[in-house]
Design an enzyme around this catalytic site. Structure first.
Site, PDB file in Angstrom:
ATOM      1  N   CYS A 176       0.812  -1.224   0.000  1.00  0.00           N
ATOM      2  CA  CYS A 176       0.000   0.000   0.000  1.00  0.00           C
ATOM      3  C   CYS A 176       0.845   1.275   0.000  1.00  0.00           C
ATOM      4  CB  CYS A 176      -0.964  -0.002   1.180  1.00  0.00           C
ATOM      5  SG  CYS A 176      -2.202  -1.309   1.057  1.00  0.00           S
ATOM      6  N   HIS A 201     -12.128   8.742 -10.198  1.00  0.00           N
ATOM      7  CA  HIS A 201     -10.968   8.828 -11.077  1.00  0.00           C
ATOM      8  C   HIS A 201     -10.038   9.977 -10.694  1.00  0.00           C
ATOM      9  CE1 HIS A 201     -13.381   5.970 -13.315  1.00  0.00           C
ATOM     10  NE2 HIS A 201     -12.247   5.569 -13.852  1.00  0.00           N
ATOM     11  N   GLU A 235     -12.690  -0.985   0.175  1.00  0.00           N
ATOM     12  CA  GLU A 235     -11.673  -0.884  -0.874  1.00  0.00           C
ATOM     13  C   GLU A 235     -11.628  -2.161  -1.715  1.00  0.00           C
ATOM     14  OE1 GLU A 235      -8.346   1.977   1.229  1.00  0.00           O
ATOM     15  OE2 GLU A 235      -8.063  -0.190   1.295  1.00  0.00           O
TER      16      GLU A 235
END
Length: 118
Positions: free
Chosen positions: A25, A69, A108
């Protein structure tokens, strides 16, 4: 107590720069996020709703315009862009506009969820 939820989706990138360099991550990566907002009320309005689902439209616009986005580190202005921080961010945003907001969950991945519920 009556509870309703509405789900929203967006795709975005983030990077958790405080993690060790070898942590997956810590690298720039992205997710297909799910945001689930819960409203609660002891009473229903004159139409039999906690809230009309149409009243979530401003949140949909906010997510589409500001998060979809995008790079979340830039959107939120810090590098602690975890699902937990996103849940708190969306909770605060919703609570200011929809006082019945009782919790926000953020996913997520299909197997992970973070929730903010005061």
């Amino acid at each position: 107590m009556f509870r309703i939820t509405k789900e929203f989706h967006f795709s975005a990138s983030h990077q958790l720069k405080s993690l060790p360099a070898d942590h997956q991550c810590a690298r720039l990566h992205g997710h297909n996020y799910i945001v689930e907002v819960e409203l609660a009320g002891a009473e229903l309005n004159e139409h039999g709703f906690v809230r009309d689902y149409h009243e979530f439209s401003p949140l949909k616009r906010y997510i589409d315009e500001s998060f979809d986005h995008r790079h979340l580190n830039d959107v939120l202005g810090h590098d602690r862009v975890t699902a937990e921080c996103l849940a708190k961010h969306f909770y605060d945003w919703c609570k200011a506009r929809l006082p019945e907001t009782s919790a926000v969950r953020v996913s997520e991945t299909p197997k992970t969820w973070a929730e903010y519920r005061p």
